[in-house]
Write a protein that holds these residues in place. Structure first.
Motif, PDB file in Angstrom:
ATOM      1  N   GLU A 576      18.490 -14.942  -6.246  1.00 22.15           N
ATOM      2  CA  GLU A 576      17.709 -13.776  -6.693  1.00 22.15           C
ATOM      3  C   GLU A 576      16.376 -13.719  -5.931  1.00 22.15           C
ATOM      4  O   GLU A 576      15.707 -14.725  -5.780  1.00 22.15           O
ATOM      5  CB  GLU A 576      17.432 -13.949  -8.189  1.00 22.15           C
ATOM      6  CG  GLU A 576      16.742 -12.779  -8.842  1.00 22.15           C
ATOM      7  CD  GLU A 576      17.738 -11.740  -9.378  1.00 22.15           C
ATOM      8  OE1 GLU A 576      17.292 -10.646  -9.671  1.00 22.15           O
ATOM      9  OE2 GLU A 576      18.946 -12.054  -9.480  1.00 22.15           O
ATOM     10  N   THR A 617      19.443  -8.815  -5.844  1.00 22.53           N
ATOM     11  CA  THR A 617      19.221  -8.596  -7.271  1.00 22.53           C
ATOM     12  C   THR A 617      20.555  -8.695  -8.003  1.00 22.53           C
ATOM     13  O   THR A 617      21.517  -7.983  -7.672  1.00 22.53           O
ATOM     14  CB  THR A 617      18.604  -7.196  -7.516  1.00 22.53           C
ATOM     15  OG1 THR A 617      17.480  -7.070  -6.638  1.00 22.53           O
ATOM     16  CG2 THR A 617      18.139  -7.033  -8.947  1.00 22.53           C
ATOM     17  N   LYS A 618      20.572  -9.600  -8.982  1.00 21.87           N
ATOM     18  CA  LYS A 618      21.828  -9.873  -9.684  1.00 21.87           C
ATOM     19  C   LYS A 618      22.227  -8.688 -10.566  1.00 21.87           C
ATOM     20  O   LYS A 618      21.393  -8.119 -11.269  1.00 21.87           O
ATOM     21  CB  LYS A 618      21.682 -11.130 -10.540  1.00 21.87           C
ATOM     22  CG  LYS A 618      23.007 -11.804 -10.798  1.00 21.87           C
ATOM     23  CD  LYS A 618      22.827 -13.197 -11.368  1.00 21.87           C
ATOM     24  CE  LYS A 618      24.092 -13.986 -11.158  1.00 21.87           C
ATOM     25  NZ  LYS A 618      23.892 -15.411 -11.222  1.00 21.87           N
ATOM     26  N   GLY A 622      27.619 -10.245 -12.032  1.00 21.27           N
ATOM     27  CA  GLY A 622      27.386 -11.488 -11.286  1.00 21.27           C
ATOM     28  C   GLY A 622      27.253 -11.249  -9.793  1.00 21.27           C
ATOM     29  O   GLY A 622      26.851 -12.144  -9.057  1.00 21.27           O
ATOM     30  N   SER A 623      27.572 -10.052  -9.331  1.00 21.59           N
ATOM     31  CA  SER A 623      27.383  -9.764  -7.905  1.00 21.59           C
ATOM     32  C   SER A 623      25.923  -9.340  -7.677  1.00 21.59           C
ATOM     33  O   SER A 623      25.145  -9.245  -8.622  1.00 21.59           O
ATOM     34  CB  SER A 623      28.343  -8.651  -7.483  1.00 21.59           C
ATOM     35  OG  SER A 623      27.949  -7.442  -8.110  1.00 21.59           O
ATOM     36  N   TYR A 624      25.592  -9.077  -6.415  1.00 20.72           N
ATOM     37  CA  TYR A 624      24.213  -8.728  -6.080  1.00 20.72           C
ATOM     38  C   TYR A 624      24.147  -7.410  -5.328  1.00 20.72           C
ATOM     39  O   TYR A 624      25.058  -7.093  -4.542  1.00 20.72           O
ATOM     40  CB  TYR A 624      23.598  -9.796  -5.165  1.00 20.72           C
ATOM     41  CG  TYR A 624      23.366 -11.114  -5.861  1.00 20.72           C
ATOM     42  CD1 TYR A 624      22.119 -11.433  -6.386  1.00 20.72           C
ATOM     43  CD2 TYR A 624      24.402 -12.039  -5.994  1.00 20.72           C
ATOM     44  CE1 TYR A 624      21.901 -12.642  -7.023  1.00 20.72           C
ATOM     45  CE2 TYR A 624      24.199 -13.252  -6.640  1.00 20.72           C
ATOM     46  CZ  TYR A 624      22.939 -13.549  -7.151  1.00 20.72           C
ATOM     47  OH  TYR A 624      22.727 -14.738  -7.785  1.00 20.72           O
ATOM     48  N   ARG A 660      27.774  -3.591  -3.952  1.00 21.57           N
ATOM     49  CA  ARG A 660      27.612  -4.885  -4.627  1.00 21.57           C
ATOM     50  C   ARG A 660      28.306  -5.981  -3.822  1.00 21.57           C
ATOM     51  O   ARG A 660      29.375  -5.749  -3.259  1.00 21.57           O
ATOM     52  CB  ARG A 660      28.162  -4.815  -6.046  1.00 21.57           C
ATOM     53  CG  ARG A 660      27.132  -4.229  -6.986  1.00 21.57           C
ATOM     54  CD  ARG A 660      27.581  -4.240  -8.402  1.00 21.57           C
ATOM     55  NE  ARG A 660      27.959  -2.897  -8.823  1.00 21.57           N
ATOM     56  CZ  ARG A 660      28.943  -2.636  -9.659  1.00 21.57           C
ATOM     57  NH1 ARG A 660      29.670  -3.621 -10.159  1.00 21.57           N
ATOM     58  NH2 ARG A 660      29.207  -1.401 -10.009  1.00 21.57           N
ATOM     59  N   LYS A 662      29.389 -10.234  -3.565  1.00 16.42           N
ATOM     60  CA  LYS A 662      29.576 -11.519  -4.252  1.00 16.42           C
ATOM     61  C   LYS A 662      29.098 -12.643  -3.340  1.00 16.42           C
ATOM     62  O   LYS A 662      29.590 -12.777  -2.220  1.00 16.42           O
ATOM     63  CB  LYS A 662      31.052 -11.739  -4.586  1.00 16.42           C
ATOM     64  CG  LYS A 662      31.501 -10.864  -5.709  1.00 16.42           C
ATOM     65  CD  LYS A 662      32.893 -11.236  -6.171  1.00 16.42           C
ATOM     66  CE  LYS A 662      33.287 -10.315  -7.323  1.00 16.42           C
ATOM     67  NZ  LYS A 662      34.710 -10.015  -7.312  1.00 16.42           N
TER      68      LYS A 662
END
Ligand code: TNX
Length: 709
Positions: A576, A617-618, A622-624, A660, A662
């Motif tokens: 993060e 940013t999460k 759970g992905s970013y 997004r 992972k």
């Protein structure tokens, strides 16, 4: 070149397999055999290093250190090794002089062939013991440093640690690229007590550094007692950068001798620097006659450079300065067994050419009359210097860029003149070898006038090309005139928040804490630059070996900086937040800081700029999301594609699945970054500037493994 390097490594790996086969066959036959030890990660990388299969040699309380010599220097290396091993292992290994090498021992043999040179050695270890062979004690000492790194990291602990103490099985043959491998401590700006200098000597010796340059005098302090001129330390040592009214901030003759002897016991030469004719305010504050008005100046504790000059305006003052220099250099030469005296010579904006020449003449004749070889900063090249003098080059990229153009920098002119006079060069390019440069914007200490010096930059340069054009051609200093490399740890700004001047509440670390933070990991990187052949050096390989040194420093209590770009074991990265991302030595880059939707991202040499900074940013799954700092746009895949080869682009953030990613941690601090929509992973199309970032099926290739710092 890259290809050759890879090929070299593959051949070495092949040799390992072939050589290792018979041994591993024996081992697998023995039911109780433990698995082979993990291959060792050595810094500096030896010339040849073959990890062997099988069991290594385990130290026990009965292990002897057997020295094949009665000479005190060779036996001394044995005693040194016993002392290094004692605290963590709890064993006090006996050191014995023997005439035949016993088994089940650590054998130190100084009777190796002359071809090994003064510092070369071979080291072989297997279940029956360890043999370090060299031509004399110095080579044994260098080999013993390698031996330490073949033991578990906990061997560096100052208190008892759990074993077993098994030396990895290897065959090593090694010798240095350059004979001069130094480090400089600026004890003038910040005074290091004797114990802290000794601690640093030990830390540097572990990486085969063989020269300690002490910057003993500057505007902010005079740190060496000269019997005939007691004012130099009475007045001149009462300040440091940021400190006033001190006492005892200098080395007495006995202190200095203690440092020299300690360095000598680690096969390290001390080079004392008496800087002049600039950087002399501490002397000008102590001796009135060195000033043109014959009045002592007040002592200086500030942060400026280029503020002082000995008075060389008339004959009388020049004669007084000359006499002063002779007295000082005589005293320092007497205390210094090493061959060099460093006369400084840097940053003298107010000196006319003839004044500068007068200083250099006075100082060089004082040094040569005491049988010392002159060393000085590269500015010395503008004056007459004896052939064989050492010039310390501290230029940077801009100087290299000017080579061969109509406006070569003054620095390059000085270098040309030094080369013509037969000087040799110690390479300390400030944009690679200055340990007081910040690693990056977040470094609390130091300066950045020569740019940031991240670990990779301290490692990736070739001393043979330090004074060549940026394309590596046209080196001004011929290879035969390069003596080696020196890392320089200035201490102008050894406090937290060093982008501004200190305030009364500023925190000042102990000098050793400053030194450790700035030197580790960059000093070991520079040690490898000086030791290892250029053809055997590779950043990707180095950063993995370097990472394995981290636990050694932790065990030893060295306050190192776990700098970005190195996969430190046990240092877990919080994904993060804002990061610089890298694979294959390149970073995803928003070209030209584009703000256009759909702009394709490229790979570029890392610069930690905003257009290479990505905020992770999460998301609830759970992905970013991965957002570029310049544009504020989200990393996306062109046209929402699910196919292999589609380009990574930026697009206004919408929260959809195509934006997004992972992030999966791998070993060694690397990650794969997979599109949540396609499942394909971010891949560098190649490791060249301008290459595309694409999505592809995960194959485990290096260009799909990203560091996220
Ligand atoms: C320049 S490099 C200096 C030193 C400073 C250093 C700080 C050189 C020979 N002189 O006086 O300490 O920059 O980075």
């Amino acid at each position: 070149m890259r290809w050759l390097r890879r090929r070299g490594r593959c051949l070495a790996a092949l040799a390992t397999v072939v050589l290792a086969l018979p041994l591993s066959a024996t081992v697998s036959a023995a039911a109780t055999a433990p698995p082979p030890a993990a291959p060792s990660a050595l810094v500096p990388q030896p010339v040849s290093h073959l990890p062997m299969a099988g069991r290594g040699f385990t130290l026990t309380p009965r292990t002897r250190i057997a020295v094949l010599s009665k000479k005190p220097t060779a036996l001394g290396v044995g005693t040194y090794l016993a002392k290094v091993l004692a605290p963590a292992t709890g064993h006090t290994l006996p050191v014995v002089a023997v005439s035949r090498a016993p088994k089940q021992a650590v054998v130190l043999d100084p009777n190796g062939p002359e071809e090994l040179g003064a510092e070369g050695y071979t080291l072989s270890s297997d279940r029956d013991g360890v043999v370090v062979r060299a031509h004399g004690a110095e080579g044994l000492f260098r080999g013993v440093q390698t031996l330490r790194q073949l033991l578990p990291a906990a061997v560096e602990s100052p208190t008892r640690a759990p074993g077993p103490w098994t030396v990895s099985p290897v065959r090593i043959s090694d010798s240095p690229r350059y004979a001069y491998r130094g480090v400089m401590l600026d004890v003038a700006r910040r005074f290091y007590p004797v114990a802290q200098v000794k601690r640093y000597i030990d830390q540097a010796a572990a990486y085969k550094i063989n020269t300690l340059h002490l910057h003993l005098t500057d505007d902010q302090g005079w740190r060496i007692a000269i019997d005939a001129i007691p004012e130099l330390t009475k007045v001149g040592a009462s300040t440091q950068s940021g400190f006033t009214h001190g006492s005892g901030w200098y080395y007495s003759a006995a202190d200095y001798k203690e440092i020299v002897a300690y360095a000598q016991s680690r096969f390290m030469t001390v080079v004392p620097e008496i800087d002049g004719p600039g950087h002399t305010r501490a002397a000008l504050a102590s001796v009135p006659g060195l000033n043109c008005d014959d009045k002592a100046k007040p002592p200086y504790s500030g942060f400026d450079v280029g503020i002082s000059l000995y008075c060389l305006e008339d004959e009388r003052h020049t004669a007084d300065t000359t006499r002063f220099l002779r007295t000082v250099i005589k005293a320092v030469a007497k205390l210094t067994p090493g061959p060099y005296i460093h006369l400084g010579g840097d940053e003298t904006p107010q000196a006319t050419p003839s004044q500068y020449a007068a200083y250099v003449e006075a100082a060089t004749s004082a040094a040569t009359s005491r049988k010392k070889t002159v060393m000085g900063w590269h500015q010395l090249g503008q004056a007459a210097i004896p052939a064989g003098s050492l010039m310390q080059y501290w230029g940077e990229e801009g100087d290299r860029e000017s080579i061969g153009t109509a406006d070569e920098t003054e620095t390059i002119g000085f270098v040309r003149s030094g080369v013509a006079q037969g000087a040799k060069f110690v390479m300390s390019p400030s944009d690679h070898a200055y340990l007081d440069m910040k690693y990056d914007v977040s470094t609390p200490y130091g300066l950045s006038w020569s740019g940031y010096v991240p670990v990779q930059k301290s490692y990736e340069w070739d001393p043979a090309k330090a004074t060549a054009k940026p394309d590596g051609t046209g080196s001004i200093v011929p290879a035969g005139q390069i003596a080696g490399v020196e890392a320089a740890l200035w201490a102008d700004r050894a406090y937290e928040g060093s982008d501004a001047l200190p305030t009364p509440t500023t925190r000042w670390p102990e000098p050793h804490a400053y030194a450790e933070y700035m030197s580790f990991p960059r000093l070991p990187a520079l040690a490898e630059v000086g030791w290892t052949p250029q053809s055997a050096r590779d950043w990707q390989d180095f950063r993995r070996r370097l990472a394995q040194q981290g636990p050694r420093w932790t065990a030893a209590g060295i306050g190192y900086h776990p700098a970005p770009g190195v996969p430190w074991p046990g240092v877990t990265k919080v994904v993060e937040g804002a990061h610089s991302v890298e694979t294959g030595g390149k970073s995803p880059d928003n070209p030209g800081g584009s703000t256009t939707d759909g702009a394709a991202m490229v790979l570029w040499a890392p610069n930690r700029g905003r257009n290479q900074t990505w905020t992770f940013t999460k998301q609830s799954d759970g992905s970013y999301t991965i957002i570029n700092k310049t544009s504020g746009k989200c990393l996306d895949v062109a046209n929402g594609s699910r196919s292999s080869g589609a380009a990574a682009v930026q697009r206004t953030c919408t929260g959809e699945i195509g934006q997004r990613w992972k992030v999966t941690p791998l070993v060694d601090g690397e990650h794969t970054i997979a599109s949540a929509r396609s499942g394909l992973v971010l891949t560098a199309a190649s490791a060249t500037d301008g290459a595309k970032v694409i999505q592809q099926k995960a194959t485990g290739t290096a260009l799909q493994r990203w560091t996220v710092d």
